[in-house]
Scaffold this motif. Structure first.
Motif, short mmCIF file in Angstrom:
data_model
loop_
_atom_site.label_atom_id
_atom_site.label_comp_id
_atom_site.label_asym_id
_atom_site.label_seq_id
_atom_site.Cartn_x
_atom_site.Cartn_y
_atom_site.Cartn_z
N ILE A 208 0.85 -1.19 0.00
CA ILE A 208 0.00 0.00 0.00
C ILE A 208 0.88 1.24 0.00
CG2 ILE A 208 -1.71 1.31 1.31
CD1 ILE A 208 -2.70 -1.40 2.41
N TYR A 209 0.59 2.16 -0.90
CA TYR A 209 1.31 3.43 -1.00
C TYR A 209 0.61 4.47 -0.14
CZ TYR A 209 3.39 7.60 -3.06
OH TYR A 209 4.05 8.79 -3.25
N ASN A 210 1.41 5.23 0.66
CA ASN A 210 0.84 6.28 1.49
C ASN A 210 1.86 7.41 1.66
OD1 ASN A 210 -0.63 7.87 3.24
ND2 ASN A 210 -0.54 6.44 4.96
N ASN A 211 1.61 8.53 1.01
CA ASN A 211 2.39 9.75 1.22
C ASN A 211 3.90 9.53 1.03
OD1 ASN A 211 2.56 12.49 1.69
ND2 ASN A 211 2.76 12.25 3.91
N GLY A 212 4.26 8.88 -0.06
CA GLY A 212 5.68 8.68 -0.37
C GLY A 212 6.29 7.41 0.19
N TRP A 213 5.51 6.65 0.95
CA TRP A 213 5.99 5.40 1.55
C TRP A 213 5.20 4.22 0.99
CZ3 TRP A 213 9.90 4.92 5.21
CH2 TRP A 213 10.41 6.13 5.70
N LEU A 214 5.88 3.11 0.84
CA LEU A 214 5.23 1.87 0.44
C LEU A 214 5.31 0.91 1.62
CD1 LEU A 214 3.87 0.80 -2.12
CD2 LEU A 214 6.01 -0.32 -2.69
N MET A 215 4.16 0.35 2.00
CA MET A 215 4.09 -0.50 3.19
C MET A 215 3.54 -1.88 2.84
SD MET A 215 2.57 2.40 5.70
CE MET A 215 1.67 3.20 4.41
N SER A 216 4.06 -2.88 3.55
CA SER A 216 3.61 -4.25 3.35
C SER A 216 3.85 -5.05 4.62
CB SER A 216 4.38 -4.89 2.19
OG SER A 216 3.87 -6.15 1.91
N ASN A 217 3.12 -6.14 4.78
CA ASN A 217 3.35 -7.06 5.89
C ASN A 217 4.29 -8.17 5.42
OD1 ASN A 217 1.62 -5.79 7.73
ND2 ASN A 217 -0.14 -6.79 6.83
N VAL A 218 5.36 -8.38 6.16
CA VAL A 218 6.30 -9.45 5.85
C VAL A 218 6.50 -10.27 7.12
CG1 VAL A 218 7.45 -8.13 4.03
CG2 VAL A 218 8.35 -8.05 6.35
N LYS A 219 6.90 -11.54 6.96
CA LYS A 219 7.09 -12.41 8.11
C LYS A 219 8.54 -12.53 8.55
CE LYS A 219 2.96 -15.13 7.36
NZ LYS A 219 2.38 -16.43 7.20
N THR A 220 9.47 -12.26 7.63
CA THR A 220 10.88 -12.37 7.97
C THR A 220 11.63 -11.15 7.45
OG1 THR A 220 11.38 -13.57 5.93
CG2 THR A 220 10.85 -14.91 7.87
N LEU A 221 12.75 -10.86 8.09
CA LEU A 221 13.59 -9.77 7.63
C LEU A 221 14.48 -10.25 6.49
CD1 LEU A 221 14.59 -8.11 11.00
CD2 LEU A 221 12.88 -7.35 9.35
#
Length: 147
Positions: A38-51
């Motif tokens: 999801i894009y929000n105000n210049g940032w892209l966010m997602s749920n991940v389970k591992t680094l």
């Protein structure tokens, strides 16, 4: 995970997605998994389970859908989605929804023909729709006759 997009060049922000990179072996540096983002105000966010190592990518291409025909009492479609992944697919015969299953290994969607609902020997309208995780859509329409 949230990643700041420093070089934002795409007008339609829904086309961005986050992907993880392989860190070892012969596929090192290649994308190993795509994430709905999801894009929000210049940032892209997602749920991940591992680094791990992640990149921002853009999917501007529609999924490729190829009608394979009727085989062993099944209607078959090959789905090729090389970027953000498949979000949704659905099939319709004569305007009515029919349940397709998808085998991720061979990338084929199949519908086992219900002979009580679909008569053999006559023409039927078929529609098959595929949407990827960035909203790119492909719709196949045609007719089928099975024996």
């Amino acid at each position: 995970i949230s990643i700041k997009i420093d070089c934002d060049t795409i007008k339609d922000k829904t086309k961005y997605y986050i992907a993880s990179l392989n860190c070892v072996g012969k596929n090192r540096g290649n994308v190993s998994q795509e994430y709905f983002s999801i894009y929000n105000n210049g940032w892209l966010m997602s749920n991940v389970k591992t680094l791990g190592k992640f990149v921002v990518k853009a999917d501007l291409n529609k999924p490729n859908v190829k009608y394979l025909g009727v085989s062993n009492g099944e209607i078959q479609f090959k789905i090729i989605e090389r970027e953000s992944g498949i979000k949704y697919f659905a099939g319709y015969i004569n305007g009515e929804f029919v349940l397709f299953t998808y085998d991720i290994k061979d990338k084929i969607a199949r519908y086992k023909i219900d002979r009580t609902k679909i008569e053999s020997g006559i023409s039927h309208k078929i529609k098959f729709e595929v949407i990827d995780n960035c909203g790119n859509t492909t719709i196949y329409t045609g007719t089928i006759i099975y024996q």
